[in-house]
Design an enzyme around this catalytic site. Structure first.
Site, PDB file in Angstrom:
ATOM      1  N   ASN A   9      44.744  17.601  11.278  1.00 49.53           N
ATOM      2  CA  ASN A   9      44.924  17.755  12.798  1.00 49.53           C
ATOM      3  C   ASN A   9      43.643  17.550  13.348  1.00 49.53           C
ATOM      4  O   ASN A   9      42.453  18.010  13.264  1.00 49.53           O
ATOM      5  CB  ASN A   9      45.297  19.135  12.967  1.00 49.53           C
ATOM      6  CG  ASN A   9      45.758  19.486  14.352  1.00 49.53           C
ATOM      7  OD1 ASN A   9      44.865  18.962  15.155  1.00 49.53           O
ATOM      8  ND2 ASN A   9      46.335  20.435  14.747  1.00 49.53           N
ATOM      9  N   LYS A  12      41.983  19.969  15.648  1.00 50.75           N
ATOM     10  CA  LYS A  12      41.135  20.806  14.827  1.00 50.75           C
ATOM     11  C   LYS A  12      39.710  20.222  14.670  1.00 50.75           C
ATOM     12  O   LYS A  12      38.831  20.751  14.690  1.00 50.75           O
ATOM     13  CB  LYS A  12      41.749  21.511  13.872  1.00 50.75           C
ATOM     14  CG  LYS A  12      42.893  22.461  13.982  1.00 50.75           C
ATOM     15  CD  LYS A  12      43.382  22.924  12.601  1.00 50.75           C
ATOM     16  CE  LYS A  12      44.407  23.703  12.690  1.00 50.75           C
ATOM     17  NZ  LYS A  12      44.965  24.497  11.507  1.00 50.75           N
ATOM     18  N   ASP A  69      44.047  28.366   9.058  1.00 48.56           N
ATOM     19  CA  ASP A  69      45.401  28.228   9.452  1.00 48.56           C
ATOM     20  C   ASP A  69      45.509  29.341  10.772  1.00 48.56           C
ATOM     21  O   ASP A  69      44.978  30.446  10.651  1.00 48.56           O
ATOM     22  CB  ASP A  69      46.648  29.042   8.411  1.00 48.56           C
ATOM     23  CG  ASP A  69      47.817  28.404   8.628  1.00 48.56           C
ATOM     24  OD1 ASP A  69      48.118  27.424   8.816  1.00 48.56           O
ATOM     25  OD2 ASP A  69      48.637  29.366   8.669  1.00 48.56           O
ATOM     26  N   PHE A 151      44.854  21.558  23.067  1.00 48.06           N
ATOM     27  CA  PHE A 151      45.781  21.201  22.446  1.00 48.06           C
ATOM     28  C   PHE A 151      47.039  22.134  22.074  1.00 48.06           C
ATOM     29  O   PHE A 151      46.719  23.541  22.592  1.00 48.06           O
ATOM     30  CB  PHE A 151      45.699  20.421  20.938  1.00 48.06           C
ATOM     31  CG  PHE A 151      44.989  21.353  20.079  1.00 48.06           C
ATOM     32  CD1 PHE A 151      43.713  21.910  20.095  1.00 48.06           C
ATOM     33  CD2 PHE A 151      46.029  21.756  18.998  1.00 48.06           C
ATOM     34  CE1 PHE A 151      43.105  22.552  19.036  1.00 48.06           C
ATOM     35  CE2 PHE A 151      45.396  22.578  18.067  1.00 48.06           C
ATOM     36  CZ  PHE A 151      43.930  23.089  18.124  1.00 48.06           C
ATOM     37  N   TYR A 153      49.482  25.442  22.102  1.00 47.43           N
ATOM     38  CA  TYR A 153      49.844  26.046  23.128  1.00 47.43           C
ATOM     39  C   TYR A 153      48.506  26.346  24.101  1.00 47.43           C
ATOM     40  O   TYR A 153      48.783  27.308  25.109  1.00 47.43           O
ATOM     41  CB  TYR A 153      50.252  27.527  22.472  1.00 47.43           C
ATOM     42  CG  TYR A 153      51.196  27.317  21.409  1.00 47.43           C
ATOM     43  CD1 TYR A 153      52.689  27.449  22.017  1.00 47.43           C
ATOM     44  CD2 TYR A 153      51.147  27.147  20.122  1.00 47.43           C
ATOM     45  CE1 TYR A 153      53.551  27.168  21.068  1.00 47.43           C
ATOM     46  CE2 TYR A 153      52.007  27.035  19.210  1.00 47.43           C
ATOM     47  CZ  TYR A 153      53.432  26.995  19.509  1.00 47.43           C
ATOM     48  OH  TYR A 153      54.266  27.092  18.721  1.00 47.43           O
ATOM     49  N   ASP A 154      47.454  25.508  24.144  1.00 47.13           N
ATOM     50  CA  ASP A 154      46.320  25.948  25.130  1.00 47.13           C
ATOM     51  C   ASP A 154      46.934  25.828  26.581  1.00 47.13           C
ATOM     52  O   ASP A 154      46.226  26.650  27.211  1.00 47.13           O
ATOM     53  CB  ASP A 154      45.407  24.867  24.851  1.00 47.13           C
ATOM     54  CG  ASP A 154      44.398  25.302  23.644  1.00 47.13           C
ATOM     55  OD1 ASP A 154      44.582  26.291  23.221  1.00 47.13           O
ATOM     56  OD2 ASP A 154      43.759  24.377  23.134  1.00 47.13           O
ATOM     57  N   LYS A 174      35.876  26.628  25.021  1.00 49.40           N
ATOM     58  CA  LYS A 174      36.828  27.087  24.130  1.00 49.40           C
ATOM     59  C   LYS A 174      36.054  27.664  22.784  1.00 49.40           C
ATOM     60  O   LYS A 174      36.463  28.695  22.500  1.00 49.40           O
ATOM     61  CB  LYS A 174      37.814  26.177  23.909  1.00 49.40           C
ATOM     62  CG  LYS A 174      38.935  26.634  22.943  1.00 49.40           C
ATOM     63  CD  LYS A 174      40.186  25.633  22.961  1.00 49.40           C
ATOM     64  CE  LYS A 174      41.055  26.007  21.872  1.00 49.40           C
ATOM     65  NZ  LYS A 174      41.760  25.311  21.317  1.00 49.40           N
ATOM     66  N   HIS A 179      39.738  31.964  19.002  1.00 47.84           N
ATOM     67  CA  HIS A 179      40.107  32.363  17.543  1.00 47.84           C
ATOM     68  C   HIS A 179      39.310  31.566  16.676  1.00 47.84           C
ATOM     69  O   HIS A 179      38.719  32.020  15.724  1.00 47.84           O
ATOM     70  CB  HIS A 179      41.471  32.345  17.456  1.00 47.84           C
ATOM     71  CG  HIS A 179      41.963  30.979  17.858  1.00 47.84           C
ATOM     72  ND1 HIS A 179      41.938  30.631  19.300  1.00 47.84           N
ATOM     73  CD2 HIS A 179      42.742  30.018  17.332  1.00 47.84           C
ATOM     74  CE1 HIS A 179      42.533  29.293  19.632  1.00 47.84           C
ATOM     75  NE2 HIS A 179      42.887  28.906  18.438  1.00 47.84           N
ATOM     76  N   ARG A 180      39.402  30.224  16.686  1.00 47.43           N
ATOM     77  CA  ARG A 180      38.631  29.309  15.740  1.00 47.43           C
ATOM     78  C   ARG A 180      37.304  29.298  15.901  1.00 47.43           C
ATOM     79  O   ARG A 180      36.444  29.556  14.711  1.00 47.43           O
ATOM     80  CB  ARG A 180      39.228  27.952  15.832  1.00 47.43           C
ATOM     81  CG  ARG A 180      38.853  27.037  14.824  1.00 47.43           C
ATOM     82  CD  ARG A 180      39.484  25.628  14.810  1.00 47.43           C
ATOM     83  NE  ARG A 180      40.921  25.710  14.881  1.00 47.43           N
ATOM     84  CZ  ARG A 180      41.682  25.833  15.711  1.00 47.43           C
ATOM     85  NH1 ARG A 180      41.363  25.323  16.875  1.00 47.43           N
ATOM     86  NH2 ARG A 180      43.168  25.943  15.416  1.00 47.43           N
TER      87      ARG A 180
HETATM   88  P1  IMP Z   1      48.209  25.297  11.725  1.00 48.13           P
HETATM   89  O1  IMP Z   1      46.958  26.095  11.763  1.00 48.13           O
HETATM   90  O2  IMP Z   1      47.947  23.710  11.686  1.00 48.13           O
HETATM   91  O3  IMP Z   1      49.143  25.779  11.247  1.00 48.13           O
HETATM   92  O4  IMP Z   1      48.408  25.210  13.273  1.00 48.13           O
HETATM   93  C1  IMP Z   1      49.667  25.958  13.896  1.00 48.13           C
HETATM   94  C2  IMP Z   1      50.018  25.456  15.172  1.00 48.13           C
HETATM   95  O5  IMP Z   1      49.220  26.377  16.058  1.00 48.13           O
HETATM   96  C3  IMP Z   1      49.436  24.155  15.608  1.00 48.13           C
HETATM   97  O6  IMP Z   1      50.372  23.089  15.314  1.00 48.13           O
HETATM   98  C4  IMP Z   1      49.244  24.080  17.197  1.00 48.13           C
HETATM   99  O7  IMP Z   1      50.441  23.970  17.808  1.00 48.13           O
HETATM  100  C5  IMP Z   1      49.018  25.495  17.290  1.00 48.13           C
HETATM  101  N1  IMP Z   1      47.557  25.767  17.410  1.00 48.13           N
HETATM  102  C6  IMP Z   1      46.515  25.685  16.361  1.00 48.13           C
HETATM  103  N2  IMP Z   1      45.536  26.044  17.121  1.00 48.13           N
HETATM  104  C7  IMP Z   1      45.530  26.091  18.374  1.00 48.13           C
HETATM  105  C8  IMP Z   1      44.744  25.992  19.190  1.00 48.13           C
HETATM  106  O8  IMP Z   1      43.268  26.272  19.037  1.00 48.13           O
HETATM  107  N3  IMP Z   1      45.095  26.114  20.671  1.00 48.13           N
HETATM  108  C9  IMP Z   1      46.398  26.026  20.802  1.00 48.13           C
HETATM  109  N4  IMP Z   1      47.542  25.823  19.828  1.00 48.13           N
HETATM  110  C10 IMP Z   1      46.937  25.874  18.622  1.00 48.13           C
END
Ligand code: IMP
Length: 200
Positions: A9, A12, A69, A151, A153-154, A174, A179-180
Site C-alpha cells: 500500500n 501507508k 493491519d 487515503f 476512509y480519511d 495526521k 492510529h498508525r
Molecule cells: P489494511 O491494514 O491494509 O488491511 O487496511 C485496511 C483498509 O483500511 C485500507 O484499505 C484502507 O481502506 C483503510 N485504512 C487503513 N489505514 C487507513 C488510514 O490511515 N486512513 C483511512 N483509511 C485507512
C-alpha cells in the site's frame, strides 16, 4: 539498521516513511524486493493479520520487518468494517467504493451515533524479537466526503479536536495523532528500549 515495510500500500508507505524519516532506520519496500509476496489477509483479527504479514515477509526477506493491519470500527455497525476494512464493498473494492458503502450503511444513523475509531496493530519481527504495538484514534463518520488528502476512509473520518477530517490534515498532522502514528511511536520506543535501534 534496515527495516522492510510489509505492505504494497503506497499510502501507508508514504506515512511510515515520513514518520521514520527522523530515525537512523533505512526503510526498504516492495520496490527493493520486486517479487515480495502479497500476503492474503484472512485472519479474524487485526492482530492475526499483522502477525501473518510480518512472518511471511520476514521469511521472504530475512531482514527486520514492520507490518501493520488497520481497521475502521463503527459501533453503530457492530464494529464493521473492522478487519474487513480494505474489502468492505467487495474483494477488489477501491477506496471510493468502500467509502460509498460505509455512507450507505450509515445513511439512517443519526449524528450522535456516528462515532468511529481507527485502530492499528503493528508488528516488528526479526530473527530474535517479535514486538506488537497498537494505536487508535476516535472520531466521527460524516455524511459526505470532505478534503483531498490522506487515503481510504480519511475523507469521511472527522476528528473533533481539529474540526477537520483526516483528509484535511497534512501528512505531518495526521501522523502526529493517528492510529498508525501512535502505534509507530510506541514501536520506536520499544525498539529503543530493547536496543534494537539506538538513535532516534
Ligand atoms: P489494511 O491494514 O491494509 O488491511 O487496511 C485496511 C483498509 O483500511 C485500507 O484499505 C484502507 O481502506 C483503510 N485504512 C487503513 N489505514 C487507513 C488510514 O490511515 N486512513 C483511512 N483509511 C485507512
Amino acid at each position: 539498521m534496515k527495516l522492510v515495510l510489509a505492505t504494497h500500500n503506497k499510502d501507508k508507505i508514504s506515512e511510515l516513511k515520513a514518520a521514520l524519516n527522523s530515525t537512523q532506520v533505512s526503510v526498504l519496500t516492495y520496490e527493493d524486493f520486486p517479487d515480495m509476496p502479497e500476503v492474503i489477509e484472512d485472519g479474524k483479527t487485526l492482530e492475526e493479520n499483522a502477525l501473518k504479514k510480518a512472518r511471511e515477509i520476514y521469511q521472504y526477506t530475512q531482514l527486520p520487518v514492520l507490518a501493520d493491519d488497520t481497521g475502521l470500527e463503527v459501533p453503530a455497525l457492530g464494529g464493521a468494517p473492522g478487519v474487513k476494512s480494505s474489502r468492505y464493498a467487495g474483494e477488489r473494492a477501491s477506496y471510493a467504493d468502500n467509502v460509498a458503502k460505509l455512507l450507505k450503511e450509515m445513511s439512517q444513523i443519526p449524528k450522535e451515533q456516528r462515532e468511529a475509531r481507527f485502530r492499528t496493530v503493528m508488528v516488528y519481527l526479526d530473527g530474535r524479537y517479535q514486538i506488537m504495538t497498537e494505536g487508535e484514534v476516535p472520531g466521527q463518520i460524516l455524511e459526505e466526503v470532505r478534503g483531498d488528502g490522506g487515503f481510504g476512509y480519511d475523507p469521511v473520518f472527522y476528528y473533533p479536536p481539529y474540526k477537520k477530517t483526516f483528509s484535511e490534515l497534512t501528512l505531518h498532522e495526521k501522523n502526529s495523532i493517528s492510529h498508525r502514528g501512535q502505534a509507530l511511536l510506541r514501536m520506536i520506543k520499544a525498539l529503543r528500549e530493547n536496543h534494537i535501534i539506538t538513535e532516534v
